[in-house]
Design an enzyme around this catalytic site. Structure first.
Site, PDB file in Angstrom:
ATOM      1  N   ASP A  27       0.871  -1.169   0.000  1.00  0.00           N
ATOM      2  CA  ASP A  27       0.000   0.000   0.000  1.00  0.00           C
ATOM      3  C   ASP A  27       0.919   1.233   0.000  1.00  0.00           C
ATOM      4  O   ASP A  27       2.107   1.116   0.316  1.00  0.00           O
ATOM      5  CB  ASP A  27      -0.830  -0.073   1.289  1.00  0.00           C
ATOM      6  CG  ASP A  27      -1.580   1.202   1.586  1.00  0.00           C
ATOM      7  OD1 ASP A  27      -2.652   1.388   1.001  1.00  0.00           O
ATOM      8  OD2 ASP A  27      -1.098   2.017   2.398  1.00  0.00           O
ATOM      9  N   ASP A  29      -0.160   5.201   0.762  1.00  0.00           N
ATOM     10  CA  ASP A  29      -0.440   6.182   1.805  1.00  0.00           C
ATOM     11  C   ASP A  29      -0.666   5.481   3.150  1.00  0.00           C
ATOM     12  O   ASP A  29      -1.523   4.619   3.258  1.00  0.00           O
ATOM     13  CB  ASP A  29      -1.679   7.011   1.418  1.00  0.00           C
ATOM     14  CG  ASP A  29      -1.751   8.321   2.171  1.00  0.00           C
ATOM     15  OD1 ASP A  29      -0.929   9.196   1.895  1.00  0.00           O
ATOM     16  OD2 ASP A  29      -2.614   8.450   3.055  1.00  0.00           O
TER      17      ASP A  29
HETATM   18  N1  PLP Z   1      -7.930   7.792  -2.262  1.00  0.00           N
HETATM   19  C1  PLP Z   1      -7.379   9.008  -2.299  1.00  0.00           C
HETATM   20  C2  PLP Z   1      -8.039  10.082  -3.089  1.00  0.00           C
HETATM   21  C3  PLP Z   1      -6.193   9.282  -1.621  1.00  0.00           C
HETATM   22  O1  PLP Z   1      -5.643  10.514  -1.679  1.00  0.00           O
HETATM   23  C4  PLP Z   1      -5.599   8.236  -0.864  1.00  0.00           C
HETATM   24  C5  PLP Z   1      -4.373   8.483  -0.129  1.00  0.00           C
HETATM   25  O2  PLP Z   1      -3.703   9.508  -0.273  1.00  0.00           O
HETATM   26  C6  PLP Z   1      -6.202   6.975  -0.854  1.00  0.00           C
HETATM   27  C7  PLP Z   1      -7.360   6.788  -1.555  1.00  0.00           C
HETATM   28  C8  PLP Z   1      -5.613   5.803  -0.142  1.00  0.00           C
HETATM   29  O3  PLP Z   1      -4.463   5.359  -0.828  1.00  0.00           O
HETATM   30  P1  PLP Z   1      -3.700   4.040  -0.373  1.00  0.00           P
HETATM   31  O4  PLP Z   1      -4.468   2.860  -0.894  1.00  0.00           O
HETATM   32  O5  PLP Z   1      -2.331   4.180  -0.994  1.00  0.00           O
HETATM   33  O6  PLP Z   1      -3.636   4.096   1.117  1.00  0.00           O
HETATM   34 CA    CA Z   2      -3.161   3.086   2.969  1.00  0.00          CA
END
Ligand code: PLP
Ligand code: CA
Length: 300
Positions: A27, A29
């Site tokens: 993953d 974020d």
């Molecule tokens: N959706 C959006 C618009 C985001 O900005 C983020 C994280 O910044 C996520 C989903 C979640 O991303 P991830 O699956 O990398 O945690």
């Molecule tokens: Ca995440």
């Protein structure tokens, strides 16, 4: 099964863990960075995986960027990444529609990231940007709808508005119109008390007024799973790393991967105590406060 804290096991066990996978899906974020700030130690750990010869893929539910933008961001924050190593939901939307030879137009409740990925596969779209009530919401007419629209795509859209919901639901009133969503994340991780609604909020809104259910493409849903399965990974030797049990860990479990939960994002150590106490799935195999902590556990 019990959730194993890697910090509580012997160096032999850590070595055994490192030897047990040759592909790493991570993953973004909450594991590698939060917004534009790298999480300390994550790049070091990922680069160590790479040095050990492990294949790395980045799997993100974020629909706001194209793959090359993610790769650039990753590189700027110290990670080694190519656009081809990135599986983002904007890319999945374009891939899905191309797969089924979709030839109509998309009504996009989303942002440029999805728009650019659609353009890259030759699919046209409308709907990006603000759409305000004028002069009052009931003045919208069927003539305001584009007869070429054959799919509504819902991703993250900071310009969501009542007219946009009206248009999305009106297109979806036609049974042939496809209904696709990038992901159903509830919230963005935030250190202070402000709650930032995630894309799942918008998906639920459109599902409610259209009285239909979206086909969701991102973690932990079937399309990303099928996509990963088509990449020829050996599930038993693949590790999924995430900060959210209901998306990342759930996807890992459904795919038969090993799973590592880190507490640097959405899931707090308090949440984990609750998870352990209730033994409520989806439970990760192993847990660490943050990915960078693995470096200090590595036998020298
Ligand atoms: N959706 C959006 C618009 C985001 O900005 C983020 C994280 O910044 C996520 C989903 C979640 O991303 P991830 O699956 O990398 O945690
Ligand atoms: Ca995440």
């Amino acid at each position: 099964s019990a959730v194993q804290n890697l910090q509580e096991v012997t160096q032999d066990k850590v070595q055994e863990f490192l030897d047990s996978f040759d592909t790493v899906l991570t993953d973004c974020d909450g594991v590698l960075w939060i917004d534009n700030n790298a999480i300390p130690g994550s790049a070091g750990t990922m680069n160590y995986f790479r040095k050990l010869g492990k294949k790395i893929f980045y799997v993100t539910n974020n629909s706001t960027k194209i793959r090359s933008d993610f790769a650039r961001k990753a590189q700027e924050l110290g990670f080694v990444a190519n656009a081809e190593d990135i599986l983002s939901t904007a890319y999945l939307v374009a891939h899905y529609l191309k797969d089924i030879d979709f030839s109509k137009k998309v009504y996009l409740l989303g942002s440029n990231g999805i728009g650019e990925e659609l353009e890259a596969v030759g699919i046209s779209y409308i709907g990006i940007g603000p759409d305000h009530v004028k002069p009052d919401f009931k003045s919208m007419k069927p003539a305001d709808l584009d007869p070429d629209v054959g799919a509504v795509v819902v991703g993250f859209d900071e310009h969501v508005s009542y007219p946009k919901l009206m248009k999305a639901a009106s297109y979806l009133a036609s049974e042939e119109c496809l209904f696709i969503a990038t992901n159903t994340d509830e919230r963005f991780p935030r250190a202070d008390s402000i709650v930032v609604p995630g894309t799942g909020t918008l998906v639920r809104a459109v599902e409610t007024c259209s009285e239909r259910q979206a086909t969701v493409l991102g973690k932990p849903h079937a399309y990303v799973r099928k996509f990963l399965e088509s990449c020829g990974l050996n599930p038993a030797r693949t590790l999924m790393i995430g900060d959210r049990c209901t998306t990342d860990i759930e996807l890992g479990i459904r795919c038969g991967f090993q799973t590592l939960l880190v507490l640097s994002g959405v899931t707090s150590s308090k949440d984990l105590d609750q998870i352990r106490y209730e033994k409520k799935p989806p439970l990760p195999d192993v847990v660490l406060p943050k990915l960078g902590d693995l470096l200090s556990l590595i036998p020298s």
